[in-house]
Design an enzyme around this catalytic site. Structure first.
Site, PDB file in Angstrom:
ATOM      1  N   LEU A  62     -10.485   3.998 -13.509  1.00 42.45           N
ATOM      2  CA  LEU A  62      -9.276   4.230 -12.693  1.00 42.45           C
ATOM      3  C   LEU A  62      -8.270   3.122 -12.979  1.00 42.45           C
ATOM      4  O   LEU A  62      -8.616   1.941 -12.926  1.00 42.45           O
ATOM      5  CB  LEU A  62      -9.640   4.223 -11.196  1.00 42.45           C
ATOM      6  CG  LEU A  62      -8.461   4.254 -10.214  1.00 42.45           C
ATOM      7  CD1 LEU A  62      -7.759   5.608 -10.225  1.00 42.45           C
ATOM      8  CD2 LEU A  62      -8.912   3.944  -8.788  1.00 42.45           C
ATOM      9  N   ASP A  93       3.848   4.212   3.835  1.00 43.68           N
ATOM     10  CA  ASP A  93       4.863   3.820   4.818  1.00 43.68           C
ATOM     11  C   ASP A  93       4.354   4.006   6.252  1.00 43.68           C
ATOM     12  O   ASP A  93       3.543   4.895   6.504  1.00 43.68           O
ATOM     13  CB  ASP A  93       6.116   4.691   4.582  1.00 43.68           C
ATOM     14  CG  ASP A  93       7.347   4.084   5.225  1.00 43.68           C
ATOM     15  OD1 ASP A  93       7.272   2.947   5.743  1.00 43.68           O
ATOM     16  OD2 ASP A  93       8.394   4.761   5.217  1.00 43.68           O
ATOM     17  N   HIS A 110      -0.234  -3.876   8.661  1.00 47.86           N
ATOM     18  CA  HIS A 110      -0.419  -4.113   7.220  1.00 47.86           C
ATOM     19  C   HIS A 110      -1.903  -4.328   6.897  1.00 47.86           C
ATOM     20  O   HIS A 110      -2.386  -3.871   5.861  1.00 47.86           O
ATOM     21  CB  HIS A 110       0.394  -5.324   6.758  1.00 47.86           C
ATOM     22  CG  HIS A 110       1.877  -5.118   6.870  1.00 47.86           C
ATOM     23  ND1 HIS A 110       2.496  -3.957   6.475  1.00 47.86           N
ATOM     24  CD2 HIS A 110       2.881  -5.915   7.335  1.00 47.86           C
ATOM     25  CE1 HIS A 110       3.802  -4.053   6.689  1.00 47.86           C
ATOM     26  NE2 HIS A 110       4.054  -5.233   7.210  1.00 47.86           N
TER      27      HIS A 110
HETATM   28  C1  FPP Z   1       5.068   0.071   4.838  1.00 48.53           C
HETATM   29  O1  FPP Z   1       5.019  -0.160   6.197  1.00 48.53           O
HETATM   30  C2  FPP Z   1       4.276  -0.773   4.002  1.00 48.53           C
HETATM   31  C3  FPP Z   1       4.700  -1.831   3.195  1.00 48.53           C
HETATM   32  C4  FPP Z   1       5.996  -2.451   3.220  1.00 48.53           C
HETATM   33  C5  FPP Z   1       3.878  -2.358   2.165  1.00 48.53           C
HETATM   34  C6  FPP Z   1       2.655  -3.046   2.572  1.00 48.53           C
HETATM   35  C7  FPP Z   1       1.490  -2.233   2.248  1.00 48.53           C
HETATM   36  C8  FPP Z   1       0.257  -2.587   2.603  1.00 48.53           C
HETATM   37  C9  FPP Z   1      -0.017  -3.855   3.328  1.00 48.53           C
HETATM   38  C10 FPP Z   1      -0.885  -1.719   2.272  1.00 48.53           C
HETATM   39  C11 FPP Z   1      -1.511  -1.950   0.937  1.00 48.53           C
HETATM   40  C12 FPP Z   1      -1.506  -3.301   0.408  1.00 48.53           C
HETATM   41  C13 FPP Z   1      -2.184  -3.718  -0.670  1.00 48.53           C
HETATM   42  C14 FPP Z   1      -2.195  -5.149  -0.996  1.00 48.53           C
HETATM   43  C15 FPP Z   1      -2.928  -2.798  -1.545  1.00 48.53           C
HETATM   44  P1  FPP Z   1       6.338  -0.597   6.957  1.00 48.53           P
HETATM   45  O2  FPP Z   1       6.214  -2.039   7.287  1.00 48.53           O
HETATM   46  O3  FPP Z   1       7.545  -0.222   6.163  1.00 48.53           O
HETATM   47  O4  FPP Z   1       6.262   0.297   8.252  1.00 48.53           O
HETATM   48  P2  FPP Z   1       7.459   0.750   9.199  1.00 48.53           P
HETATM   49  O5  FPP Z   1       8.387   1.577   8.356  1.00 48.53           O
HETATM   50  O6  FPP Z   1       6.740   1.542  10.245  1.00 48.53           O
HETATM   51  O7  FPP Z   1       8.095  -0.480   9.735  1.00 48.53           O
END
Ligand code: FPP
Length: 245
Positions: A134, A23, A40
Site C-alpha cells: 500500500l 474533515d 484530531h
Molecule cells: C480536519 O478537521 C482535519 C485536519 C485539518 C487535518 C488533521 C487530520 C488528522 C489529525 C487526522 C489524520 C492525521 C494523520 C497524521 C494521519 P478540522 O479541524 O478542519 O475540523 P472542522 O472543520 O470541524 O473544524
C-alpha cells in the site's frame, strides 16, 4: 455495518486509489464538549483504520489530506499540536508500516514544515521505500495549485536546459512532474463532514474521479463508513467522457 458488509465489496471492481479529505475533527470535538485537539487525536485513529481497510481489501494507493497549504492560518497552538501529532504518528506507525508493507509517500512542500517534522517524515519515507503493498500518500503542506506550480517550475528548468522540448509536452509529461508521479489517479475521492468542495486536493489527478460526500465527521468515519463509500462507488458507471456503451 457488520463485517459481512465487507464481503459485499466486489474485489474485481475495487478502486485502485482512494483519496480522502478528512474533515470535521473540530466540529466533532465541539459536539463532544472537548478541545479541538481531541478531535484530531481521534482523527488519527480513523486514519489508521482507513489504512487497515485498504490493506485488507487490496486498495493499492491511499491519499490522506493531513495538512493543507492553507492550514497554517489556524491558531499557532493548533498547528504546533498537529505537527507534534504527526511526529508521534510516524514514530508509532513505522514498525507497523514495515510489518504491513506500507510505503509512506509524503506529498506537499515538505521543506516548509518544522525541521523535526521533516526529519521524521524523511526517516519514515526512507525506511519504507521498498514496501509495495500500500502506498500511503500523506499530504503535508499540500496544495493542488502549489503542486502544479512546482511541476511547471521543474518543467521550465528542463526546457531551459534543452532537456525537454515544448513539442514533447503531453498530459503524460505533466503527470511525471507531479508529486504522485507514476501512480494511478484516484478512482474515488471521499470528503467527510458535509462540505461539498475539493479544497485544492489533487486537482490534476481528480479530473475523472468519482466523488463521495458524507455528512459523517472524520472521527466517526469508521470501517463501516468506508465500506459504505466503496459500495456506493461500485454502483457508479464510469464513462470517462465516453458513452459507456
Ligand atoms: C480536519 O478537521 C482535519 C485536519 C485539518 C487535518 C488533521 C487530520 C488528522 C489529525 C487526522 C489524520 C492525521 C494523520 C497524521 C494521519 P478540522 O479541524 O478542519 O475540523 P472542522 O472543520 O470541524 O473544524
Amino acid at each position: 455495518m457488520s463485517n459481512s458488509a465487507t464481503f459485499k465489496v466486489k474485489i474485481e471492481k475495487l478502486p485502485r486509489h482512494v483519496a480522502i479529505i478528512m474533515d470535521g475533527n473540530g466540529r466533532w470535538a465541539k459536539l463532544h464538549g472537548r478541545p479541538r485537539i481531541h478531535g484530531h487525536q481521534k482523527g488519527v485513529e480513523r486514519a489508521r483504520e482507513a489504512c487497515e481497510v485498504a490493506l485488507e481489501l487490496g486498495i493499492t494507493v491511499l491519499s490522506l489530506y493531513a495538512f493543507s497549504t492553507e492550514n497554517w492560518s489556524r491558531p499557532p497552538g493548533e498547528v504546533e499540536f498537529l505537527m507534534a501529532l504527526l511526529e508521534e504518528y510516524l514514530t508509532k506507525e513505522l514498525p507497523i508500516m514495515m510489518d504491513k508493507e506500507i510505503r509512506l509517500h509524503p506529498i506537499g512542500r515538505l521543506k516548509d514544515l518544522p525541521v523535526t517534522t521533516q526529519k521524521k517524515v524523511k526517516e519514515a519515507m526512507e525506511a519504507t521505500k521498498g514496501n509495495a503493498r500500500l502506498t500511503l500518500n500523506l499530504a503535508l503542506n499540500y496544495g493542488g495549485r502549489a503542486e502544479l506550480v512546482d511541476a511547471f517550475k521543474d518543467m521550465a528548468k528542463l526546457l531551459k536546459e534543452g532537456k525537454l522540448s515544448p513539442h514533447d509536452i503531453e498530459e503524460a509529461t505533466v503527470n511525471r512532474f507531479l508529486y504522485t508521479k507514476a501512480q494511478p489517479f484516484p478512482d474515488l475521492l471521499i470528503r467527510t463532514s458535509g462540505e461539498l468542495r475539493i479544497s485544492n486536493f489533487l486537482l490534476w489527478q481528480t479530473a475523472y474521479t468519482e466523488l463521495y460526500f458524507t455528512s459523517t465527521l472524520w472521527p466517526d468515519f469508521d470501517r463501516s463508513e468506508f465500506i459504505k463509500a466503496l459500495l456506493e462507488y461500485q454502483k457508479r458507471e464510469r464513462r470517462f467522457g465516453g458513452l459507456g456503451y
